[in-house]
Design an enzyme around this catalytic site. Structure first.
Site: not given
Ligand SMILES: *Cc1c(COP(=O)(O)O)cnc(C)c1O
Length: 437
Positions: A107
């Site tokens: 993210k």
């Molecule tokens: C947010 C997150 C996901 C999911 O990602 P999306 O784009 O919402 O499908 C998967 N793994 C981790 C570690 C995350 O922080």
């Protein structure tokens, strides 16, 4: 760059408005009106480009002349300043490590790019932006780090008391300056409901320019496509069809991969990998979309029962189920199978995968039983040290905690504790002084 609302193709705005507004008023999601393919020459030379050069090429193709090249280069330079290496286990499977940013989760790409875009858009204006974000863990940390000290922007993070890991809590509550944390006596769903209500509240909207940093914001989606190109560059030498397994919750990450494919990146297939919250794998198998309340698992960043980017997946394929399922198939693991997979990855390859990434590993292995002549890349979406409680249950030996996470444990938490009621949060927001800078 123009974007339309998935609820009304005639509702078209420019990128600035889409980013600052987050959601169209008709409650759809913004999608690019045009998705340009990159030139053949770019693909032919991809191995010679740095990650930043790749990111710049992809961003320019999407954003066009809307942001002058020199400015876009600066944005990319500051936002995409850490690597995305593919670590191969053998010639047929490897992992794309997306945890080399400040908060140790993928993210960071979206949050940093969004922060740069917002400060670019509001520079020279007298506009202040307040980002409201509800988090169950990783989003808050990435957004806090991404927007820290960004002029004209402040961030208010709502998180459920006792329901994020201790290290995640430190990431939300120890930065200070323009980052504020509200510890809510409730669940993640309560936090999200409060944030939603805030966006609709007249008094709050009079005092603040509110914006969302959840994955509904198009500014988070765009940079997530960059690392699919970067990963492709690293595996093209195997001369096999490339398959990506994407551990998914709200499906922003997978949508960004499909966007990359639309731009001409030669990816053979995607696997939507989930935990027992398998709404999308079920849809891909049956054609029926049935959102459900989420179930708690050890891969908690993927505990989503009504994935917010699902409509974007459909939009990319003009709601054509057959076309979508040609490119994407589903896969899921229970917690027990997930733990076993984590052990297996370590035993077979000496690699420590986190509970989210391990589901991607199992998805690739499953796919390759039927398609052995492929190279499979699973996304390692966060560093395993973010999930120490789970890691300690699965492995006997303690795992390494990177320095940038370790130093947080000595910092002091600053958060205001509030009941899970919109009125309390509203009062908190209305009674404080607004930003001075
Ligand atoms: C947010 C997150 C996901 C999911 O990602 P999306 O784009 O919402 O499908 C998967 N793994 C981790 C570690 C995350 O922080």
């Amino acid at each position: 760059m123009k974007l339309y609302s998935t609820n009304n193709p005639e509702n078209i705005v420019y990128l600035k408005e889409a980013v600052l507004q987050s959601l169209p008023e008709d409650k759809g999601l913004y999608m690019p009106v045009e998705i340009a393919e990159l030139e053949q020459e770019f693909y032919a030379n991809i191995e010679n480009f740095t990650f930043k050069e790749i990111a710049f090429n992809v961003a320019s193709a999407l954003i066009g002349s809307y942001i002058p090249s020199i400015d876009l280069k600066g944005i990319i330079d500051r936002a995409i300043n850490f690597s995305a290496p593919v670590v191969m286990h053998d010639d047929s499977i490897g992992t794309l490590e997306l945890f080399h940013g400040p908060s140790l989760a993928f993210k960071d790409f979206g949050a940093r790019f969004m922060a740069e875009l917002i400060s670019y858009f509001i520079q020279g204006e007298n506009r202040k932006v307040t980002i409201l974000v509800a988090t169950s863990g990783d989003t808050g940390g990435a957004v806090a780090a991404g927007f820290y000290d960004t002029p004209g922007v402040e961030v208010v993070i709502l998180y459920p008391k006792g329901k994020v890991s201790p290290l995640q809590e430190k990431q939300l509550t120890t930065l200070g300056k323009n980052i504020y944390a509200l510890e809510i006596e409730g669940t993640f769903d309560d936090c999200q409901a409060i944030v939603k209500q805030a966006f609709l509240d007249n008094e709050l909207n009079e005092k603040y320019n509110l914006s969302s940093a959840n994955s509904i914001n198009i500014a988070r989606l765009i940079p997530q496509s960059f690392y699919y190109f970067e990963a492709y560059k690293q595996v093209v030498k195997y001369n096999k069809q490339v398959v990506f397994a994407v551990p998914s919750g709200n499906f922003g990450n997978l949508t960004a991969g499909l966007l990359a494919k639309k731009m001409g990146l030669p990816i053979h297939h995607f696997i939507a990998a989930t935990n027992i919250n398998k709404i999308v794998p079920d849809y891909l198998r049956t054609g029926k979309y049935e959102p459900k309340p989420s179930v708690a698992t050890i891969s908690n960043a993927m505990d989503v029962g009504a994935p917010s980017n699902f409509v974007r997946l459909l939009a990319l394929y003009d709601n054509d189920y057959n076309a979508l399922t040609k490119d994407v198939s589903g896969f899921f693991l229970t917690d027990e199978m997930d733990k076993n997979t984590m052990k297996q990855v370590f035993d077979d390859h000496g690699y420590t995968a986190d509970p989210h990434g391990a589901i991607g590993y199992a998805a690739v292995k499953d796919f390759q039983q039927r398609h052995p002549d492929t190279v499979g890349v699973y996304l390692e979406t966060a560093h395993p040290a973010k999930f120490l409680d789970v890691m300690e249950v699965v492995f006997d030996n303690p795992i390494d905690v990177p320095d940038r996470l370790q130093i947080l444990s000595n910092r002091t938490k600053v958060a205001d504790l509030l009941p899970a009621k919109f009125e309390n949060v509203k009062h908190w927001l209305l009674s404080r002084e607004t930003m001075s800078s």
